[in-house]
Design a protein around this motif. Structure first.
Motif, PDB file in Angstrom:
ATOM      1  N   ILE A 249       0.858  -1.176   0.000  1.00  0.00           N
ATOM      2  CA  ILE A 249       0.000   0.000   0.000  1.00  0.00           C
ATOM      3  C   ILE A 249       0.896   1.228   0.000  1.00  0.00           C
ATOM      4  O   ILE A 249       1.750   1.389   0.871  1.00  0.00           O
ATOM      5  CB  ILE A 249      -0.921   0.034   1.240  1.00  0.00           C
ATOM      6  N   ARG A 250       0.702   2.073  -1.002  1.00  0.00           N
ATOM      7  CA  ARG A 250       1.511   3.289  -1.144  1.00  0.00           C
ATOM      8  C   ARG A 250       3.010   2.969  -1.111  1.00  0.00           C
ATOM      9  O   ARG A 250       3.805   3.668  -0.488  1.00  0.00           O
ATOM     10  CB  ARG A 250       1.156   4.306  -0.062  1.00  0.00           C
ATOM     11  N   GLY A 251       3.348   1.870  -1.744  1.00  0.00           N
ATOM     12  CA  GLY A 251       4.749   1.509  -1.889  1.00  0.00           C
ATOM     13  C   GLY A 251       5.365   0.782  -0.723  1.00  0.00           C
ATOM     14  O   GLY A 251       6.545   0.413  -0.772  1.00  0.00           O
ATOM     15  N   ALA A 252       4.590   0.558   0.346  1.00  0.00           N
ATOM     16  CA  ALA A 252       5.128  -0.139   1.517  1.00  0.00           C
ATOM     17  C   ALA A 252       4.311  -1.388   1.790  1.00  0.00           C
ATOM     18  O   ALA A 252       3.093  -1.413   1.576  1.00  0.00           O
ATOM     19  CB  ALA A 252       5.106   0.773   2.735  1.00  0.00           C
ATOM     20  N   GLU A 253       4.986  -2.418   2.295  1.00  0.00           N
ATOM     21  CA  GLU A 253       4.285  -3.665   2.605  1.00  0.00           C
ATOM     22  C   GLU A 253       3.559  -3.525   3.935  1.00  0.00           C
ATOM     23  O   GLU A 253       4.123  -3.076   4.933  1.00  0.00           O
ATOM     24  CB  GLU A 253       5.250  -4.846   2.670  1.00  0.00           C
ATOM     25  N   ASN A 254       2.276  -3.914   3.932  1.00  0.00           N
ATOM     26  CA  ASN A 254       1.450  -3.796   5.122  1.00  0.00           C
ATOM     27  C   ASN A 254       0.872  -5.150   5.502  1.00  0.00           C
ATOM     28  O   ASN A 254       0.528  -5.952   4.621  1.00  0.00           O
ATOM     29  CB  ASN A 254       0.271  -2.845   4.880  1.00  0.00           C
ATOM     30  N   VAL A 255       0.734  -5.384   6.779  1.00  0.00           N
ATOM     31  CA  VAL A 255      -0.109  -6.474   7.272  1.00  0.00           C
ATOM     32  C   VAL A 255      -1.501  -5.851   7.424  1.00  0.00           C
ATOM     33  O   VAL A 255      -1.736  -5.047   8.337  1.00  0.00           O
ATOM     34  CB  VAL A 255       0.398  -7.045   8.604  1.00  0.00           C
ATOM     35  N   LEU A 256      -2.406  -6.187   6.549  1.00  0.00           N
ATOM     36  CA  LEU A 256      -3.642  -5.429   6.397  1.00  0.00           C
ATOM     37  C   LEU A 256      -4.427  -5.310   7.695  1.00  0.00           C
ATOM     38  O   LEU A 256      -4.801  -4.208   8.107  1.00  0.00           O
ATOM     39  CB  LEU A 256      -4.506  -6.073   5.305  1.00  0.00           C
ATOM     40  N   VAL A 257      -4.719  -6.419   8.347  1.00  0.00           N
ATOM     41  CA  VAL A 257      -5.581  -6.356   9.523  1.00  0.00           C
ATOM     42  C   VAL A 257      -4.915  -5.614  10.668  1.00  0.00           C
ATOM     43  O   VAL A 257      -5.562  -4.865  11.404  1.00  0.00           O
ATOM     44  CB  VAL A 257      -6.026  -7.770   9.947  1.00  0.00           C
ATOM     45  N   VAL A 258      -3.607  -5.770  10.826  1.00  0.00           N
ATOM     46  CA  VAL A 258      -2.907  -5.076  11.909  1.00  0.00           C
ATOM     47  C   VAL A 258      -2.940  -3.573  11.683  1.00  0.00           C
ATOM     48  O   VAL A 258      -3.222  -2.785  12.599  1.00  0.00           O
ATOM     49  CB  VAL A 258      -1.455  -5.591  12.039  1.00  0.00           C
ATOM     50  N   ASP A 259      -2.663  -3.150  10.458  1.00  0.00           N
ATOM     51  CA  ASP A 259      -2.675  -1.723  10.172  1.00  0.00           C
ATOM     52  C   ASP A 259      -4.085  -1.144  10.259  1.00  0.00           C
ATOM     53  O   ASP A 259      -4.267   0.004  10.703  1.00  0.00           O
ATOM     54  CB  ASP A 259      -2.073  -1.463   8.797  1.00  0.00           C
ATOM     55  N   ALA A 260      -5.085  -1.927   9.842  1.00  0.00           N
ATOM     56  CA  ALA A 260      -6.466  -1.453   9.951  1.00  0.00           C
ATOM     57  C   ALA A 260      -6.848  -1.249  11.409  1.00  0.00           C
ATOM     58  O   ALA A 260      -7.408  -0.211  11.782  1.00  0.00           O
ATOM     59  CB  ALA A 260      -7.416  -2.439   9.280  1.00  0.00           C
ATOM     60  N   VAL A 261      -6.541  -2.228  12.259  1.00  0.00           N
ATOM     61  CA  VAL A 261      -6.893  -2.131  13.676  1.00  0.00           C
ATOM     62  C   VAL A 261      -6.112  -1.011  14.350  1.00  0.00           C
ATOM     63  O   VAL A 261      -6.661  -0.230  15.142  1.00  0.00           O
ATOM     64  CB  VAL A 261      -6.643  -3.478  14.381  1.00  0.00           C
ATOM     65  N   LYS A 462      -7.287  -6.566  -2.394  1.00  0.00           N
ATOM     66  CA  LYS A 462      -5.914  -6.769  -1.969  1.00  0.00           C
ATOM     67  C   LYS A 462      -5.822  -7.983  -1.033  1.00  0.00           C
ATOM     68  O   LYS A 462      -4.792  -8.640  -0.954  1.00  0.00           O
ATOM     69  CB  LYS A 462      -5.398  -5.522  -1.250  1.00  0.00           C
ATOM     70  N   SER A 463      -6.907  -8.269  -0.327  1.00  0.00           N
ATOM     71  CA  SER A 463      -6.871  -9.371   0.635  1.00  0.00           C
ATOM     72  C   SER A 463      -7.290 -10.701   0.018  1.00  0.00           C
ATOM     73  O   SER A 463      -7.053 -11.745   0.590  1.00  0.00           O
ATOM     74  CB  SER A 463      -7.770  -9.064   1.829  1.00  0.00           C
ATOM     75  N   ARG A 464      -7.945 -10.667  -1.135  1.00  0.00           N
ATOM     76  CA  ARG A 464      -8.270 -11.907  -1.844  1.00  0.00           C
ATOM     77  C   ARG A 464      -8.596 -11.543  -3.286  1.00  0.00           C
ATOM     78  O   ARG A 464      -8.867 -10.394  -3.607  1.00  0.00           O
ATOM     79  CB  ARG A 464      -9.452 -12.641  -1.204  1.00  0.00           C
ATOM     80  N   VAL A 465      -8.598 -12.517  -4.141  1.00  0.00           N
ATOM     81  CA  VAL A 465      -8.956 -12.305  -5.539  1.00  0.00           C
ATOM     82  C   VAL A 465     -10.473 -12.293  -5.650  1.00  0.00           C
ATOM     83  O   VAL A 465     -11.143 -13.248  -5.239  1.00  0.00           O
ATOM     84  CB  VAL A 465      -8.360 -13.401  -6.436  1.00  0.00           C
ATOM     85  N   ALA A 466     -11.027 -11.199  -6.170  1.00  0.00           N
ATOM     86  CA  ALA A 466     -12.480 -11.074  -6.279  1.00  0.00           C
ATOM     87  C   ALA A 466     -12.977 -11.815  -7.513  1.00  0.00           C
ATOM     88  O   ALA A 466     -12.646 -11.466  -8.634  1.00  0.00           O
ATOM     89  CB  ALA A 466     -12.871  -9.601  -6.363  1.00  0.00           C
TER      90      ALA A 466
END
Length: 491
Positions: A249-261, A462-466
Motif C-alpha cells: 500500500i503506497r509503496g510499503a508492505e502492510n499487514v492489512l488487519v494489523v494496520d487497519a486495527v 488486496k486481501s483476496r482475488v475477487a
C-alpha cells in the motif's frame, strides 16, 4: 381537463422577464389546460407581461415576506392540486396531460418528476427519500401539492421566503407513502439549483423537530448537513474477518488487519468500541501477536477453521460480539474520517433505519462505493471508479441518502436487526452476501442509508482475488428476482 383539477403557480420572484415569459409559454402551450395559471412575479415586470386575452393571472410579489400572498392564493384556488413551477424552468410538452392521467390513481399529497437539463442530461429523481430530503431539496423546480393537505398543515409559513416549496414538501413528505415520484420528464431547467439559504436550514430544522428527532442542521456548500447526536454510549463491535494477509500500500508492505486495527484505535474518536477479529487458522501467529499488542483488552479473537466463507466468518464474529451495534468491516481499509462511528451511529439510531454504509475510496482516491446499485439482475456500486469531485446532476454524492443496499466492506447495523433478519446467509461464501443482507433488512420495512460524511480507503481485492461464483449469482437472482431489476434510488 382530465383527472383532479390543477392550478399552475409560476413563482417568478427575482427572475428576469425572459425566464418568466418562457415559463408562461410552456404553460399556455400545454395540450391539456389548467384550471388556472397564476404567475407570481416582481411588480416591475407585470405591465410588460400583460396580454389582453391571456388566461394568466399576474400577481405582484410584496416587499418582504410573501407568505401572506401565497396563503391568500391558497384560500382562493378552485383546484384540487397546486402545480408549483419556478420561473427559471418550463414544463415539457404534454406534462399536464401526464398529470391528468396519473394523479387520480394515487392517494398522495406530493408529487415530483424528472427534469431535462440544458446540457442534454436528464436529472432522474429517486424514489421518496425522507432522510435525503432533510439535507437536499432533490425534488426539482416543478412539484405538486394537494391543496387540502397544504391547508391542513397550516399553509405557507412566514420568514421562509425562497424556501416555501421546500418547506411545504418537507411537511407533506413526513409520510413517504403519500409521496409519488413520477418517472417521466415533466420539466426542463436552464441552470443548476441554487445553494441552500438560512430559510432552507430553518425549514429542515423545524421538520426534524416536528418528527421528534434531535439533529444539528447547518449549511454545507450546496446542501444541508445534519448531525444526529448519539443516544447514550452504546458499545460498538467492529467485526473484521482476516487471514492475516499482506499487501503493498503506497509503496510499503502492510499487514492489512494489523494496520487497519491500529488506525482504528489510534484515530477513532468514539470510545466505546471493541474489535472482534475472526481469524482463519492459517493466520500467521506473528499477526495474532501483533493484534494482541496493538488492541490489548479491546480485542476479541475468534478462530475460523472451515473453508473460506465470508458470511460464516461474519456470523461467528457477531455471535461473540458484545456490542449493541455491529460494524461489518473488511481488513483492507484505512480511516479517513475520525468520527466515522459517530456519523454512522447517529444515523443508525434514527427511527426506521436498518443499516448505514459509507463512502469508500480506492487507494488512488477514486470512488469505490457510493451505495449499492441493483439493475438488470446485477448488483454493483454507485459511482464506481469516479474521480474525486465528480457527481451526478442531483449532487447525490454529497448528502445522506436512502439506497437499495450497502457493502459489508464497511456498514453498521444494530445487533438486534442483524439477528432478526438471520445475519448473513452462508449460501453466499464470497459474493452477494451484503446484497442479500441489505434486501433482507429492507424487506422488514427499514431503510438503508449511505453517508458521505464517513469516509475510508478500501484497498479492494488486496486481501483476496475477487471472483463471481456462478452459483452465487444464480442464487441471488432466484432469491430476489425483480428486486434486482430496477433501482428506485439511482435511476
Amino acid at each position: 381537463m382530465s383527472g383532479p383539477s390543477r392550478s399552475l403557480w409560476i413563482y417568478g420572484a427575482g427572475q428576469p422577464i425572459s425566464s418568466v415569459r418562457n415559463a408562461l409559454g410552456s404553460a399556455t402551450g400545454q395540450s391539456a389546460s389548467f384550471a388556472e395559471i397564476v404567475a407570481i412575479v416582481d411588480a416591475g415586470i407585470i405591465d410588460e407581461l400583460r396580454l389582453g386575452d391571456s388566461p394568466v393571472r399576474l400577481v405582484a410579489t410584496p416587499d418582504g415576506d410573501d407568505s401572506g400572498l401565497l396563503n391568500t392564493l391558497l384560500s382562493q384556488t378552485p383546484s384540487d392540486w397546486i402545480v408549483w413551477l419556478d420561473a427559471a424552468s418550463q414544463l415539457v410538452p404534454g406534462a399536464n396531460s401526464t398529470l391528468g392521467r396519473t394523479l387520480g390513481r394515487f392517494d398522495i399529497d406530493l408529487f415530483y418528476g424528472d427534469t431535462q437539463l440544458a446540457d442534454g442530461e436528464v436529472a432522474r429523481r429517486p424514489a421518496p427519500s425522507p432522510i435525503r430530503l432533510l439535507s437536499q431539496d432533490y425534488l426539482g423546480a416543478m412539484r405538486g401539492f394537494r391543496v387540502d393537505s397544504v391547508r391542513a398543515v397550516g399553509g405557507f409559513r412566514p420568514g421562509l421566503g425562497g424556501a416555501h416549496r421546500f418547506d411545504i414538501a418537507l411537511r407533506l413528505a413526513a409520510d413517504e407513502r403519500r409521496v409519488l415520484a413520477i418517472p417521466e420528464e415533466l420539466s426542463r431547467s436552464q441552470g443548476a439549483a441554487g445553494a441552500p439559504t438560512e430559510a432552507h436550514r430553518r425549514a429542515s430544522a423545524d421538520a426534524v423537530a416536528a418528527r421528534g428527532v434531535s439533529a444539528e442542521v447547518s449549511i454545507a456548500g450546496s446542501a444541508l448537513r445534519l448531525r444526529y447526536p448519539i443516544s447514550g454510549a452504546p458499545l460498538v463491535s467492529i467485526v473484521i474477518p482476516t487471514r492475516g494477509g499482506r499487501a503493498t500500500i503506497r509503496g510499503a508492505e502492510n499487514v492489512l488487519v494489523v494496520d487497519a486495527v491500529r488506525g482504528i484505535l489510534e484515530r477513532t474518536t468514539y470510545a466505546p468500541i471493541e474489535i472482534v477479529v475472526v481469524a482463519d487458522d492459517a493466520t500467521p501467529q506473528a499477526v495474532i501477536d501483533s493484534l494482541v499488542e496493538v488492541a490489548g483488552d479491546r480485542l476479541r479473537l475468534v478462530r475460523w477453521s472451515g473453508p473460506f466463507n465470508f458470511s460464516g466468518k461474519m456470523n461467528r464474529g457477531a455471535v461473540h460480539a458484545r456490542g449493541d451495534y455491529l460494524v461489518l468491516l473488511n481488513d483492507d481499509v484505512e480511516l479517513i474520517s475520525a468520527d466515522w462511528i459517530e456519523v454512522m451511529l447517529g444515523l443508525a439510531q434514527q427511527p426506521g433505519i436498518g443499516m448505514v454504509g459509507t463512502l469508500l475510496h480506492f487507494e488512488d482516491g477514486t470512488v469505490q462505493h457510493g451505495g449499492h446499485l441493483y439493475r438488470d439482475s446485477w448488483a454493483g456500486h454507485i459511482a464506481f471508479g469516479w474521480q474525486p469531485g465528480r457527481d451526478d446532476p442531483l449532487g447525490s454524492l454529497g448528502v445522506d441518502r436512502e439506497v437499495s443496499g450497502v457493502t459489508a466492506a464497511c456498514a453498521m447495523i444494530s445487533a438486534d436487526t442483524f439477528w432478526e433478519v438471520g445475519g448473513f446467509s452462508t449460501l453466499y461464501a464470497g459474493n452477494y452476501n451484503d446484497v442479500d443482507l441489505s434486501l433482507k433488512v429492507r424487506s422488514t420495512g427499514r431503510s438503508i442509508i449511505w453517508t458521505p460524511h464517513a469516509r475510508l480507503f478500501h484497498f479492494e481485492s488486496k486481501s483476496r482475488v475477487a471472483t463471481v461464483v456462478p452459483e452465487e449469482l444464480a442464487t441471488i437472482r432466484r432469491h430476489w428476482g425483480t428486486r434486482l431489476l430496477n433501482d428506485p434510488y439511482w435511476r
